[in-house]
Design an enzyme around this catalytic site. Structure first.
Site, PDB file in Angstrom:
ATOM      1  N   PRO A 285       0.784  -1.450  -0.095  1.00 40.80           N
ATOM      2  CA  PRO A 285       0.107   0.058   0.044  1.00 40.80           C
ATOM      3  C   PRO A 285       0.809   1.105   0.182  1.00 40.80           C
ATOM      4  CG  PRO A 285      -0.646  -1.550   1.637  1.00 40.80           C
ATOM      5  CD  PRO A 285       0.467  -1.861   1.248  1.00 40.80           C
ATOM      6  N   GLU A 286       0.655   2.225  -0.777  1.00 34.97           N
ATOM      7  CA  GLU A 286       1.233   3.473  -0.845  1.00 34.97           C
ATOM      8  C   GLU A 286       0.393   4.402  -0.069  1.00 34.97           C
ATOM      9  OE1 GLU A 286       4.296   4.346  -3.225  1.00 34.97           O
ATOM     10  OE2 GLU A 286       4.347   2.557  -4.575  1.00 34.97           O
TER      11      GLU A 286
END
Ligand SMILES: [Zn+2]
Length: 275
Positions: free
Chosen positions: A2-3
Site C-alpha cells: 500500500p502506498e
C-alpha cells in the site's frame, strides 16, 4: 505494498466508523506483527475514546486522550470494521473491539496481515514515536514545493529518483509515484539530484501533488491486490504512464521506454523525453 494514497483512502474510510467511539477491548491472536505489540494496546487503550484517525507518511494514528495506536499496513495489511460476531479468518491477527452505541452495534476494527510486515505500536500522549521522527514533509502540504526540493538537493549526487523516495526528504513518494512524477516533469530518474534546476523541481513537486491527489481522489489504489475498506478493488495500471511499462512505447513520443534498476528499485523512463 500500500502506498500513500491507499493509506489515505483507508484512513478516510475508517474515520467515520471510529471517531467518537470508545475502545472496549483488544484481542491479540499473536504477540507480534513485524514488532512485538506493546502492552499498552491491551492495558491503556481499552476504555479510551477515539478522538481522530490521522495519517502521517504511511502510518495511521488512532488518537485518544492517553495516546495513539500507531499502525502500518506493511506489505499486505488491511483494516476493516466488521460485526464483532464475525469469526476471524486466517491472518486476522488483531481486533480492537468498539463499544456499541446508539448508532452502531458491537463491531471490531480487524487487522489482517498475511505477510506480517505491518505493525501495531503505541505512542503515549505528548510523545512522538521513534518511527515518526526525522520524517520529511507531507507531499500534499504547503511545505513541499520546488524551492524546498531545490535547496535541499544542492550538492547531492544521488539520482533524483532516490532523493525523491528518501523519507527524510518527503514522505510517501514510493516507487510507482516517483516514476510517474519524473515522467510527468520530464526529468531523467538518473540525473544527480543536485543538478536539477529550481524550475524543474517546481514542475516535479507539482507533478507529485497532482499524481498523489488524483490517486487519492480515485479512491487510492495502484495495487492489483489492494482492497479498499468498502471491499471494492482500486483502479490500476491503465492510468500509469511509465511504471511497469518498460519496453512499451512512450505515451508522449512513441520511443521504447527504458528500464533499469536504481537504488535496487525497478525504474522505467523515456530516454528521449526525460533528461
Ligand atoms: Zn518519450
Amino acid at each position: 505494498m500500500p502506498e500513500l494514497p491507499e493509506v489515505e483512502t483507508t484512513r478516510a474510510g475508517l474515520a467515520p466508523h471510529l471517531e467518537g467511539r470508545r475502545v472496549a477491548g483488544a484481542v491479540l491472536r499473536r504477540p507480534d506483527l513485524r514488532w512485538p505489540i506493546p502492552d499498552a494496546i491491551e492495558r491503556v487503550l481499552p476504555g479510551q475514546r477515539i478522538e481522530a484517525v490521522r495519517r502521517r507518511a504511511k502510518y495511521l494514528l488512532i488518537d485518544t486522550a492517553a495516546g495513539s495506536a500507531l499502525l502500518h499496513l506493511g506489505m499486505s495489511g488491511s483494516l476493516r470494521v466488521l460485526p464483532a460476531q464475525l469469526p476471524p479468518r486466517t491472518h486476522d491477527h488483531v481486533d480492537l473491539i468498539l463499544e456499541e452505541d446508539a448508532r452502531s452495534p458491537r463491531q471490531v476494527l480487524r487487522f489482517n496481515d498475511p505477510r506480517r510486515f505491518g505493525c501495531l505500536l503505541w505512542q503515549p500522549h505528548g510523545e512522538v514515536h521513534a518511527l515518526l521522527r526525522g520524517l520529511g514533509p507531507e507531499p500534499l502540504s504547503d511545505g513541499f514545493d520546488g524551492d524546498y526540493l531545490f535547496e535541499l538537493s544542492r550538492g547531492r549526487k544521488a539520482p533524483v529518483k532516490t532523493f525523491l523516495m528518501d523519507q527524510a526528504v518527503v514522505v510517501g513518494v514510493g516507487n510507482i509515484y516517483a516514476a510517474e512524477a519524473l515522467f510527468a516533469a520530464r526529468i531523467s530518474p538518473l540525473r544527480a539530484a543536485g543538478r536539477v534546476s529550481r524550475e524543474r523541481y517546481t514542475a516535479l513537486a507539482d507533478a507529485v501533488k497532482a499524481i498523489l491527489g488524483h490517486a487519492i481522489a480515485r479512491g487510492g489504489t495502484t495495487l492489483r491486490d489492494f482492497i479498499s475498506p468498502d471491499g471494492a478493488p482500486g483502479y490500476f495500471e491503465q492510468e500509469l504512464s511509465a511504471y511497469g511499462r518498460g519496453g512499451e512505447p512512450c505515451p508522449r513520443c512513441g520511443r521504447a521506454l527504458k528500464q533499469a534498476s536504481i537504488g535496487q528499485r525497478a525504474t522505467v523512463w523515456c530516454g528521449h523525453c526525460q533528461r
